[in-house]
Scaffold this active site. Sequence first.
Site, PDB file in Angstrom:
ATOM      1  N   ARG A  58      57.464  33.617  63.413  1.00  0.00           N
ATOM      2  CA  ARG A  58      58.882  33.441  63.093  1.00  0.00           C
ATOM      3  C   ARG A  58      59.228  33.711  61.642  1.00  0.00           C
ATOM      4  NH1 ARG A  58      58.486  30.760  67.220  1.00  0.00           N
ATOM      5  NH2 ARG A  58      56.491  30.326  66.286  1.00  0.00           N
ATOM      6  N   THR A  59      58.484  33.053  60.758  1.00  0.00           N
ATOM      7  CA  THR A  59      58.874  33.134  59.355  1.00  0.00           C
ATOM      8  C   THR A  59      58.755  34.579  58.881  1.00  0.00           C
ATOM      9  OG1 THR A  59      58.059  30.895  59.093  1.00  0.00           O
ATOM     10  CG2 THR A  59      58.487  32.099  57.082  1.00  0.00           C
ATOM     11  N   LYS A  87      38.879  41.517  47.703  1.00  0.00           N
ATOM     12  CA  LYS A  87      37.948  42.177  46.771  1.00  0.00           C
ATOM     13  C   LYS A  87      37.922  41.448  45.436  1.00  0.00           C
ATOM     14  CE  LYS A  87      38.991  46.800  48.565  1.00  0.00           C
ATOM     15  NZ  LYS A  87      39.534  48.111  48.180  1.00  0.00           N
TER      16      LYS A  87
HETATM   17  C1  NCD Z   1      55.508  25.903  60.296  1.00  0.00           C
HETATM   18  C2  NCD Z   1      54.639  26.330  59.145  1.00  0.00           C
HETATM   19  O1  NCD Z   1      54.092  27.435  59.128  1.00  0.00           O
HETATM   20  O2  NCD Z   1      54.539  25.526  58.241  1.00  0.00           O
HETATM   21  N1  NCD Z   1      56.046  26.923  61.045  1.00  0.00           N
HETATM   22  C3  NCD Z   1      57.054  27.702  60.566  1.00  0.00           C
HETATM   23  O3  NCD Z   1      57.021  28.208  59.463  1.00  0.00           O
HETATM   24  N2  NCD Z   1      58.105  27.885  61.371  1.00  0.00           N
HETATM   25  C4  NCD Z   1      54.916  24.797  61.087  1.00  0.00           C
HETATM   26  C5  NCD Z   1      53.642  25.045  61.833  1.00  0.00           C
HETATM   27  O4  NCD Z   1      52.990  26.085  61.702  1.00  0.00           O
HETATM   28  O5  NCD Z   1      53.281  24.145  62.609  1.00  0.00           O
END
Ligand code: NCD
Length: 338
Positions: A58-59, A87
Site C-alpha cells: 500500500r504505502t 555493497k
Molecule cells: C504498516 C507498516 O508498514 O508500518 N503498514 C502500512 O504502512 N500500511 C503496518 C504493518 O505493516 O503492519
Amino acid sequence: MLKFQGANILSVNQFDRESIEYLFNIASKMEPYAHRQKRTRVLDGAILGNLFFEPSTRTRVSFGTAFNLLGGHVRETVGISNSALAKGESLYDTARVLSSYSDVIAMRHPEAGSVAEFAEGSRVPVINGGDGANEHPTQALLDLFTISKEQSAHGKSIDGMHIAMVGDLKYGRTVHSLSKLLRLYKDIKFTFISPNALAMPDSVISAVEDAGHKVEIKDQLEGNLDADIVYQTRVQEERFESEEEANKYRGRFRLNQAIYTQHCKSNTVIMHPLPRDSRSAANELDNDMNQNPNLAIFRQADNGVLMRMALFACTLGVENVVEQYDDKVVWFSNKSQG
Ligand code: NCD
C-alpha cells in the site's frame, strides 16, 4: 504552521493543528483526481524516487499512484539486496546521488532514524514511509484524516473522542505516530490493549499523558472496546528475534463480528493500517466484518492516496495551482463514486 515547500517530512512532531487543517483541505481537493473525474498535469516532468528497503504494498504503491495522479513520473528501488546499500554504500552517498536524479524522495527502511540520516545527504525533500519501529508520519496523517471524516459522519469530532489501539503496540510504528499526532487534540481517551510484552513504549504514553489526555492500559479485548475508534494492528513479526517469539502473540486479539456486536458501540469505527494478517494462526480482523459499514480499512487505504497527493503538492509548492493544469479523463472509469 509548517513551511511545506522544500521540507522533509520525517516525523509527526513537525505538525501543528494549523498545518494539519491545511493538509486536510488540500487532500480533500484531490478527490476529483483520485476518482478520475478529471486529471492534472501539474507535476508533468517531475520525478519521484520511491525507495522501499522494506516490504510494502500500500504505502509504496500509493506514493507512486499519488505522484502519477499529479502527472509526475516514478522511479522505484525495492529491497536492500537490489541496491548498492548491499555493497556497503552509506545512506548519505545514496542520498546525494539519488536526490540529483529526483525532485522528491519517499523512503522506507528497517532501521529507526535511517530516513532522517538519508535526508541529511539529500538535496530534495524526503518523505518518511516508515523507519523501523520508529515512525510512519504519512500513515498517521491519513489515519487522522480518516478519523476526522468518520467522526464527522457520526456528528462527532476528534476532540473528546475515545480510541482503543490493539495488538503490537511496542513495534507498531503506525500507533506510535498516530498517538503522538493525536496529542494536538483535546481530551482524548486512549485505551492501549496489548500483551504486556508488546506494550506501548513509555515515551509515547508519557507524551500523551503530558499533553493532558487520559490513558488506560489493558490486556484483553473483552470489556474494552466501547470506543469511537478501534485501531487494530498486526504482530510486527519482522521486528522479533525469532519466528517462535512472534508466534507467542499471533492470534491473541482476534476481532470479528461476534466480538464487535458484543463489545463495541453500535457505530464503533474499525481501523487497521493493513496488511491484516489473515492466516488462521493470526486472523486479527476477520473477513466476517467485511460487510460491516463501520469497517473503515479500505476507506483508510483510499485516503492514503489523497494524503500523499497533498504532501507531494505541498512539498513541491504546487498545491494552489493544481487546477490550472486540469485535463479531461477520456477513458472508461467507474471510480467517480469514490
Ligand atoms: C504498516 C507498516 O508498514 O508500518 N503498514 C502500512 O504502512 N500500511 C503496518 C504493518 O505493516 O503492519
